[in-house]
Design a protein around this motif. Sequence first.
Motif, PDB file in Angstrom:
ATOM      1  N   ARG A  86       0.831  -1.198   0.000  1.00 15.65           N
ATOM      2  CA  ARG A  86       0.000   0.000   0.000  1.00 15.65           C
ATOM      3  C   ARG A  86       0.870   1.254   0.000  1.00 15.65           C
ATOM      4  O   ARG A  86       1.845   1.342   0.744  1.00 15.65           O
ATOM      5  CB  ARG A  86      -0.908  -0.022   1.233  1.00 15.65           C
ATOM      6  CG  ARG A  86      -1.872   1.105   1.270  1.00 15.65           C
ATOM      7  CD  ARG A  86      -2.990   0.914   2.258  1.00 15.65           C
ATOM      8  NE  ARG A  86      -3.792   2.122   2.224  1.00 15.65           N
ATOM      9  CZ  ARG A  86      -4.644   2.417   1.254  1.00 15.65           C
ATOM     10  NH1 ARG A  86      -4.836   1.567   0.268  1.00 15.65           N
ATOM     11  NH2 ARG A  86      -5.310   3.568   1.266  1.00 15.65           N
ATOM     12  N   HIS A  87       0.509   2.225  -0.835  1.00 13.19           N
ATOM     13  CA  HIS A  87       1.230   3.496  -0.845  1.00 13.19           C
ATOM     14  C   HIS A  87       0.612   4.420   0.208  1.00 13.19           C
ATOM     15  O   HIS A  87      -0.613   4.542   0.289  1.00 13.19           O
ATOM     16  CB  HIS A  87       1.129   4.154  -2.244  1.00 13.19           C
ATOM     17  CG  HIS A  87       2.098   5.270  -2.420  1.00 13.19           C
ATOM     18  ND1 HIS A  87       1.988   6.478  -1.764  1.00 13.19           N
ATOM     19  CD2 HIS A  87       3.238   5.348  -3.144  1.00 13.19           C
ATOM     20  CE1 HIS A  87       2.986   7.255  -2.091  1.00 13.19           C
ATOM     21  NE2 HIS A  87       3.773   6.592  -2.942  1.00 13.19           N
ATOM     22  N   PRO A  88       1.439   5.078   1.030  1.00 20.24           N
ATOM     23  CA  PRO A  88       0.887   5.901   2.122  1.00 20.24           C
ATOM     24  C   PRO A  88       0.075   7.100   1.644  1.00 20.24           C
ATOM     25  O   PRO A  88      -0.717   7.657   2.405  1.00 20.24           O
ATOM     26  CB  PRO A  88       2.126   6.350   2.894  1.00 20.24           C
ATOM     27  CG  PRO A  88       3.265   6.152   1.949  1.00 20.24           C
ATOM     28  CD  PRO A  88       2.903   5.026   1.052  1.00 20.24           C
ATOM     29  N   SER A  89       0.243   7.508   0.390  1.00 22.59           N
ATOM     30  CA  SER A  89      -0.511   8.648  -0.125  1.00 22.59           C
ATOM     31  C   SER A  89      -1.768   8.227  -0.880  1.00 22.59           C
ATOM     32  O   SER A  89      -2.509   9.091  -1.364  1.00 22.59           O
ATOM     33  CB  SER A  89       0.365   9.487  -1.074  1.00 22.59           C
ATOM     34  OG  SER A  89       1.519   9.920  -0.406  1.00 22.59           O
ATOM     35  N   ALA A  90      -1.992   6.925  -1.004  1.00 17.51           N
ATOM     36  CA  ALA A  90      -3.176   6.456  -1.735  1.00 17.51           C
ATOM     37  C   ALA A  90      -4.444   6.794  -0.944  1.00 17.51           C
ATOM     38  O   ALA A  90      -4.459   6.682   0.294  1.00 17.51           O
ATOM     39  CB  ALA A  90      -3.083   4.952  -1.960  1.00 17.51           C
ATOM     40  N   ILE A  91      -5.513   7.207  -1.648  1.00 17.79           N
ATOM     41  CA  ILE A  91      -6.741   7.604  -0.946  1.00 17.79           C
ATOM     42  C   ILE A  91      -7.779   6.495  -0.927  1.00 17.79           C
ATOM     43  O   ILE A  91      -8.829   6.639  -0.326  1.00 17.79           O
ATOM     44  CB  ILE A  91      -7.361   8.878  -1.555  1.00 17.79           C
ATOM     45  CG1 ILE A  91      -7.748   8.669  -3.016  1.00 17.79           C
ATOM     46  CG2 ILE A  91      -6.420  10.052  -1.372  1.00 17.79           C
ATOM     47  CD1 ILE A  91      -8.657   9.773  -3.557  1.00 17.79           C
TER      48      ILE A  91
END
Length: 92
Positions: A86-91
Amino acid sequence: MLYCVEMDVRVPHDVDPQVFERLKAEEKARAQELQHQGKWRHLWRVAGRYANISIFDVESHDELHAILSGLPLFPFMEMRVTPLARHPSAID
Ligand SMILES: O=C(O)C[C@H]1C=CC(=O)O1
């Protein structure tokens, strides 16, 4: 677990065209079955190449390996597998 899989199809010059057409039809049926099951989440053609980029959603490395190595066109494809986190900036 999500995986990005890039598949490049390498068609041998000496393959019987009828055999290859049959394998392609079997591959399509299996790919659509896995999409209906939610395991093959995305399937995109790479423009200009006999290749695809796919996203798989499976339980484990072992399940992914079983799926990929069981594909009818597996003997004719080179694959690169990238596990996705998971990317930490993904919404979403
Ligand atoms: O055409 C390809 O990309 C190879 C393979 C992957 C799915 C499918 O139907 O064929």
